[in-house]
Scaffold this motif. Structure first.
Motif, short mmCIF file in Angstrom:
data_model
loop_
_atom_site.label_atom_id
_atom_site.label_comp_id
_atom_site.label_asym_id
_atom_site.label_seq_id
_atom_site.Cartn_x
_atom_site.Cartn_y
_atom_site.Cartn_z
N ILE B 12 0.87 -1.18 0.00
CA ILE B 12 0.00 0.00 0.00
C ILE B 12 0.91 1.22 0.00
CG2 ILE B 12 -1.80 1.27 1.21
CD1 ILE B 12 -2.61 -1.40 2.52
N CYS B 13 0.65 2.14 -0.89
CA CYS B 13 1.50 3.33 -0.96
C CYS B 13 0.65 4.57 -1.20
CB CYS B 13 2.56 3.18 -2.06
SG CYS B 13 1.88 3.23 -3.72
N LYS B 14 1.27 5.71 -0.97
CA LYS B 14 0.59 6.98 -1.21
C LYS B 14 0.74 7.40 -2.66
CE LYS B 14 1.12 8.81 3.49
NZ LYS B 14 1.68 9.94 4.31
N THR B 82 6.31 4.02 -11.22
CA THR B 82 6.76 5.35 -10.83
C THR B 82 5.57 6.30 -10.68
OG1 THR B 82 7.05 6.05 -13.12
CG2 THR B 82 8.94 5.01 -12.03
N SER B 83 5.68 7.19 -9.70
CA SER B 83 4.64 8.17 -9.45
C SER B 83 3.25 7.51 -9.51
CB SER B 83 4.72 9.31 -10.47
OG SER B 83 3.82 10.33 -10.15
N ALA B 84 3.08 6.58 -8.63
CA ALA B 84 1.86 5.77 -8.66
C ALA B 84 0.62 6.60 -8.36
CB ALA B 84 1.98 4.62 -7.66
N HIS B 85 -0.47 6.25 -9.00
CA HIS B 85 -1.76 6.88 -8.78
C HIS B 85 -2.80 5.80 -8.50
CE1 HIS B 85 0.33 10.22 -10.79
NE2 HIS B 85 -0.45 10.97 -10.01
N PRO B 86 -3.93 6.18 -7.94
CA PRO B 86 -4.95 5.17 -7.60
C PRO B 86 -5.33 4.25 -8.76
CG PRO B 86 -5.50 7.22 -6.52
CD PRO B 86 -4.30 7.52 -7.40
N PHE B 107 4.54 -18.98 -13.28
CA PHE B 107 4.01 -17.75 -12.75
C PHE B 107 4.34 -17.55 -11.27
CE2 PHE B 107 1.35 -15.92 -16.07
CZ PHE B 107 1.39 -16.94 -16.99
N GLY B 108 4.58 -16.29 -10.93
CA GLY B 108 4.70 -15.93 -9.54
C GLY B 108 3.33 -15.81 -8.89
N PRO B 109 3.30 -15.66 -7.57
CA PRO B 109 2.03 -15.60 -6.84
C PRO B 109 1.31 -14.27 -6.95
CG PRO B 109 3.85 -15.39 -5.32
CD PRO B 109 4.46 -15.66 -6.66
N GLY B 110 1.97 -13.26 -7.51
CA GLY B 110 1.32 -11.97 -7.69
C GLY B 110 1.61 -11.00 -6.57
N THR B 111 1.47 -9.72 -6.89
CA THR B 111 1.63 -8.62 -5.93
C THR B 111 0.43 -7.71 -6.06
OG1 THR B 111 4.06 -8.64 -6.05
CG2 THR B 111 3.00 -6.61 -5.28
N ARG B 112 -0.24 -7.52 -4.94
CA ARG B 112 -1.40 -6.61 -4.97
C ARG B 112 -0.94 -5.22 -4.56
NH1 ARG B 112 -6.09 -7.07 -6.16
NH2 ARG B 112 -6.14 -9.34 -6.04
N LEU B 113 -1.10 -4.28 -5.47
CA LEU B 113 -0.71 -2.89 -5.23
C LEU B 113 -1.97 -2.06 -5.01
CD1 LEU B 113 1.19 -0.41 -5.22
CD2 LEU B 113 0.98 -0.39 -7.73
N THR B 114 -1.98 -1.34 -3.90
CA THR B 114 -3.07 -0.40 -3.61
C THR B 114 -2.46 0.98 -3.43
OG1 THR B 114 -4.35 -2.11 -2.49
CG2 THR B 114 -4.98 0.18 -2.07
N VAL B 115 -2.89 1.92 -4.24
CA VAL B 115 -2.39 3.29 -4.17
C VAL B 115 -3.49 4.16 -3.58
CG1 VAL B 115 -1.36 5.19 -5.45
CG2 VAL B 115 -1.01 2.83 -6.23
N LEU B 116 -3.17 4.81 -2.48
CA LEU B 116 -4.18 5.63 -1.79
C LEU B 116 -4.21 7.05 -2.34
CD1 LEU B 116 -3.47 4.41 1.83
CD2 LEU B 116 -5.19 3.56 0.22
#
Lengths: 114, 116
Positions: B12-14, B82-86, B107-116
């Motif tokens: 989770i990132c801003k 880079t410069s992640a957005h929602p 395949f890898g197990p995956g990465t869930r990205l949440t941008v606040l």
């Protein structure tokens, strides 16, 4: 271009029922065909594959036969279990450009109830 | 054998920050790695293909300056958002193809990205 079409889900079955998930493809040449399974929150796992016409892939009771004449690779299982509940993706290998990319169908969600 | 790992499994990132996702082949040499994006209840969309030691090939519509891919070794590829957005929030999955084996990807197990 190459493409994969899967039957829309969700597919809901009772335990021990027979399963068929249809998959047809459009491709130039002779692609390899795959079925992948994705359990909730996880990546994809290869379920089975076939590399040439009339090949039958099988694993964990699932089967699919590479039918060149009907451009199909339907997934079947004789008796499903609750643990088979997942999303199933049909895919083909696209050898254009030398990179062997995988082209996926939209996925079919299977829900098996006790 | 043929295990692919991803790290982190979730992040989770801003908005405005950059996030790096690693993809590793644990027990084989991966000459080619692929990065996919998956939206909820949808199929996988190939973002880019990377070959060890060369620049990644991006699919049409994928911004190469936003999704930086580095494949520095035969066992590691990284994706930096880079410069992640929602709207970048998604499930990112990598796969790897073993040297000499043309058709199969692991395949890898995956990465869930949440941008606040």
């Amino acid at each position: 271009g190459n493409s994969v079409t899967q039957m829309e889900g969700p597919v809901t079955l009772s335990e021990e029922a027979f399963l068929t998930i249809n998959c047809t493809y459009t491709a130039t040449g002779y692609p390899s065909l795959f079925w992948y399974v994705q359990y909730p929150g996880e990546g994809l796992q290869l379920l089975l594959k076939a590399t040439k016409a009339d090949d039958k892939g099988s694993n964990k009771g699932f089967e699919a036969t590479y039918r060149k004449e009907t451009t199909s690779f339907h997934l079947e299982k004789g008796s499903v279990q609750v643990s088979d509940s997942a999303v199933y993706f049909c895919a083909l290998s696209d050898r254009g450009g030398g990179y062997n990319k995988l082209i996926f169908g939209a996925g079919t969600r299977l829900a098996v109830h006790p | 054998g043929a295990v692919v790992s991803q790290h982190p499994s979730w992040v989770i990132c801003k908005s405005g920050t950059s996030v790096k996702i690693e993809c590793r082949s644990l027990d084989f040499q991966a000459t080619t790695m692929f990065w996919y994006r998956q939206f909820p209840k949808q199929s996988l969309m190939l973002m880019a293909t990377s070959n060890e030691g060369s620049k990644a090939t991006y699919e049409q519509g994928v911004e190469k300056d936003k999704f930086l891919i580095n494949h520095a070794s035969l066992t590691l590829s990284t994706l930096t958002v880079t410069s992640a957005h929602p709207e970048d929030s998604s499930f990112y999955i990598c796969s790897a193809r073993e040297r000499g084996i043309r058709d199969e990807q692991f395949f890898g197990p995956g990465t869930r990205l949440t941008v606040l």
